[in-house]
Design a protein around this motif. Sequence first.
Motif, PDB file in Angstrom:
ATOM      1  N   ASN A   1       0.960  -1.120   0.174  1.00 57.11           N
ATOM      2  CA  ASN A   1       0.251   0.466  -0.390  1.00 57.11           C
ATOM      3  C   ASN A   1       0.709   1.403   0.116  1.00 57.11           C
ATOM      4  OD1 ASN A   1      -2.427  -1.558   0.749  1.00 57.11           O
ATOM      5  ND2 ASN A   1      -1.379  -1.512   2.231  1.00 57.11           N
ATOM      6  N   TRP A   2      -0.503   2.705  -0.001  1.00 54.91           N
ATOM      7  CA  TRP A   2       1.035   3.796  -0.398  1.00 54.91           C
ATOM      8  C   TRP A   2       0.401   4.748  -0.043  1.00 54.91           C
ATOM      9  CZ3 TRP A   2       0.077   7.953  -3.001  1.00 54.91           C
ATOM     10  CH2 TRP A   2      -0.907   7.731  -4.249  1.00 54.91           C
ATOM     11  N   CYS A   3       0.447   5.919   0.710  1.00 52.92           N
ATOM     12  CA  CYS A   3       0.163   7.144   0.570  1.00 52.92           C
ATOM     13  C   CYS A   3       1.099   8.592   0.974  1.00 52.92           C
ATOM     14  CB  CYS A   3      -0.911   6.421   2.143  1.00 52.92           C
ATOM     15  SG  CYS A   3      -0.088   7.060   3.377  1.00 52.92           S
TER      16      CYS A   3
ATOM     17  N   GLU B   1       5.366  10.019  -0.480  1.00 49.28           N
ATOM     18  CA  GLU B   1       4.806   8.876  -1.550  1.00 49.28           C
ATOM     19  C   GLU B   1       5.790   7.920  -0.306  1.00 49.28           C
ATOM     20  OE1 GLU B   1       5.806   7.676  -5.139  1.00 49.28           O
ATOM     21  OE2 GLU B   1       4.003   8.864  -5.465  1.00 49.28           O
TER      22      GLU B   1
ATOM     23  N   GLU C   1      -6.172  14.025  -8.020  1.00 47.65           N
ATOM     24  CA  GLU C   1      -4.287  14.071  -6.537  1.00 47.65           C
ATOM     25  C   GLU C   1      -4.010  14.932  -6.187  1.00 47.65           C
ATOM     26  OE1 GLU C   1      -2.272  11.242 -10.149  1.00 47.65           O
ATOM     27  OE2 GLU C   1      -2.530  13.365  -9.845  1.00 47.65           O
TER      28      GLU C   1
ATOM     29  N   MET D   1      -6.085  14.385  -2.779  1.00 47.09           N
ATOM     30  CA  MET D   1      -5.707  13.093  -1.983  1.00 47.09           C
ATOM     31  C   MET D   1      -4.033  13.842  -1.228  1.00 47.09           C
ATOM     32  SD  MET D   1      -5.718   9.905  -4.838  1.00 47.09           S
ATOM     33  CE  MET D   1      -4.577   8.827  -3.800  1.00 47.09           C
TER      34      MET D   1
ATOM     35  N   LYS E   1      -5.782  15.529   1.624  1.00 43.19           N
ATOM     36  CA  LYS E   1      -6.239  14.620   2.826  1.00 43.19           C
ATOM     37  C   LYS E   1      -5.231  13.830   3.546  1.00 43.19           C
ATOM     38  CE  LYS E   1      -9.422  10.299   3.002  1.00 43.19           C
ATOM     39  NZ  LYS E   1      -9.862   9.301   1.836  1.00 43.19           N
ATOM     40  N   ASP E   2      -4.454  13.178   3.081  1.00 38.29           N
ATOM     41  CA  ASP E   2      -3.290  12.258   3.228  1.00 38.29           C
ATOM     42  C   ASP E   2      -2.259  13.249   3.914  1.00 38.29           C
ATOM     43  OD1 ASP E   2      -4.327  10.293   2.648  1.00 38.29           O
ATOM     44  OD2 ASP E   2      -2.811  10.154   0.860  1.00 38.29           O
TER      45      ASP E   2
ATOM     46  N   HIS F   1      -0.839  11.643   8.399  1.00 38.78           N
ATOM     47  CA  HIS F   1      -0.123  11.483   8.146  1.00 38.78           C
ATOM     48  C   HIS F   1       1.572  12.480   7.868  1.00 38.78           C
ATOM     49  CE1 HIS F   1      -2.014   8.196   7.181  1.00 38.78           C
ATOM     50  NE2 HIS F   1      -2.266   8.640   5.713  1.00 38.78           N
TER      51      HIS F   1
END
Length: 69
Positions: free
Chosen positions: A2-4, A14, A42, A45, A48-49, A53
């Motif tokens: 997985n990645w974020c 990333e 994108e 995203m 949000k991330d 994180h």
Amino acid sequence: MNWCFAIINRRLSELFFEKRGRGVKFLGFAHVKRDEYGTKREQKMIDKDIIKHRFTYRGGKYTRIKVLK
């Protein structure tokens, strides 16, 4: 795998990881530039991330940074 998106050492990155039971195993990261991702999806995203994180990476270990809201 997985990645974020994440903020690692104050830079957009990333983050690659695997979910293991109740924990997470970090595999690595790559610093990126925000303008490499041009679509609205994108960009949303990323926004949000990066709120959720945030880490520092030092001595081969990732440490989560608590974010004040």
